[in-house]
Design a protein around this motif. Structure first.
Motif, PDB file in Angstrom:
ATOM      1  N   ASP A   1      -0.708  28.161  35.635  1.00  0.00           N
ATOM      2  CA  ASP A   1      -0.836  26.950  36.573  1.00  0.00           C
ATOM      3  C   ASP A   1       0.627  26.969  36.529  1.00  0.00           C
ATOM      4  OD1 ASP A   1      -3.385  27.489  36.130  1.00  0.00           O
ATOM      5  OD2 ASP A   1      -3.493  26.297  34.546  1.00  0.00           O
TER       6      ASP A   1
ATOM      7  N   PRO B   1       2.090  23.526  29.112  1.00  0.00           N
ATOM      8  CA  PRO B   1       1.486  24.516  30.492  1.00  0.00           C
ATOM      9  C   PRO B   1       0.677  25.692  29.741  1.00  0.00           C
ATOM     10  CG  PRO B   1       3.685  24.904  28.127  1.00  0.00           C
ATOM     11  CD  PRO B   1       3.089  24.108  28.042  1.00  0.00           C
TER      12      PRO B   1
ATOM     13  N   PRO C   1       8.008  20.811  29.860  1.00  0.00           N
ATOM     14  CA  PRO C   1       6.261  20.280  30.435  1.00  0.00           C
ATOM     15  C   PRO C   1       5.897  20.597  28.693  1.00  0.00           C
ATOM     16  CG  PRO C   1       6.757  22.357  31.411  1.00  0.00           C
ATOM     17  CD  PRO C   1       8.460  22.319  30.697  1.00  0.00           C
TER      18      PRO C   1
ATOM     19  N   CYS D   1       3.930  24.598  36.698  1.00  0.00           N
ATOM     20  CA  CYS D   1       4.168  23.287  35.387  1.00  0.00           C
ATOM     21  C   CYS D   1       5.238  22.752  35.912  1.00  0.00           C
ATOM     22  CB  CYS D   1       3.849  23.682  34.479  1.00  0.00           C
ATOM     23  SG  CYS D   1       4.923  25.083  33.606  1.00  0.00           S
TER      24      CYS D   1
ATOM     25  N   THR E   1       5.856  28.530  37.066  1.00  0.00           N
ATOM     26  CA  THR E   1       4.509  29.232  36.840  1.00  0.00           C
ATOM     27  C   THR E   1       4.623  30.127  35.033  1.00  0.00           C
ATOM     28  OG1 THR E   1       3.902  29.397  38.771  1.00  0.00           O
ATOM     29  CG2 THR E   1       2.372  30.069  37.393  1.00  0.00           C
TER      30      THR E   1
END
Length: 234
Positions: free
Chosen positions: A78, A74, A71, A80, A132
């Motif tokens: 949250d 990140p 990602p 991702c 996460t």
């Protein structure tokens, strides 16, 4: 292969295959003791299925390429997504029933991402792995290989080719409250007055006087009149 597997390709027998081997030994003993052609044909069918499963599982991974992409930004807490770019370089045969082994810096267990549909020959696709992050700072997402029990589930074929993507995990967003402090100076906008000042509205164009800001020069009037002209603001 069971005792000394290679570093890249490993083959593990499943419980179904162990039972099938035991059945094959029993059928083989009965076939040699009774000299029955039907039992010999059954034994040949069992042995051929064992060999066919190994050959097809090897062809399933042939000319299969994948690439892991982490990602972009990140953040702790949250969700991702990391993506796997998968490409099948075979001319005729598809690849199917694949599972990719992945893990990330915030988890201890290996997770399996399954290929839900067959990948046709000369085709490509992208798979998404969601996770996460739980800790800020340096992190990673790792692809440890791919496995498959194709076609009969007699054996598990594993290709252990590691790919690791380093990540910078940003802190989690926090809530804040704006506290207004007294004693500050507040600026209130108003109407322009028709007198010289430092506003934004044009009041007049006059000849340039030494000391006027150069940024207020009016270049069109200067070129037309042949002498420096400056803007006077309201």
């Amino acid at each position: 292969r069971q005792l000394m597997p290679s570093q890249t390709q490993r083959t593990r027998l499943t419980l179904t295959r162990w039972f099938l081997i035991i059945v094959a030994l029993g059928i083989g003993s009965a076939a040699y003791n009774t000299a029955s052609n039907i039992l010999f044909m059954t034994l040949a069918l069992v042995l051929s299925s064992l060999i066919l499963s190994g050959v097809l599982s090897l062809l399933n991974f042939s000319k299969l390429r994948w690439q892991l992409e982490g990602p972009s930004h990140p953040r702790v807490g949250d969700p991702c997504v990391a993506t796997i770019s998968l490409e099948n370089g075979k001319r005729v045969l598809p690849s199917m029933s694949l599972r990719f082994l992945l893990m990330h810096s915030g988890g201890e267990d290996t997770e399996r991402l399954a290929l839900k549909q067959a990948l046709a020959a000369k085709d490509a696709m992208r798979m998404e792995y969601g996770f996460t992050p739980t800790k800020r700072g340096q992190g990673f997402v790792k692809l440890m290989g791919a496995e498959s029990e194709f076609p009969f589930g007699f054996l598990t074929k594993l290709l252990s080719v590691e790919q690791t993507e380093s990540l910078i995990v940003w802190p989690a967003p926090i809530e804040y409250v704006f506290l207004k402090q007294s004693g500050g100076q507040r600026y209130i906008g108003g109407e322009s007055r028709r007198r010289a000042g430092v506003g934004s509205d044009l009041l007049n164009i006059r000849p340039y006087v030494p000391g006027d800001p150069p940024r207020l020069l009016h270049w069109k009037a200067t070129a037309r009149l042949g002498k420096p002209m400056t803007r006077q603001l309201a």
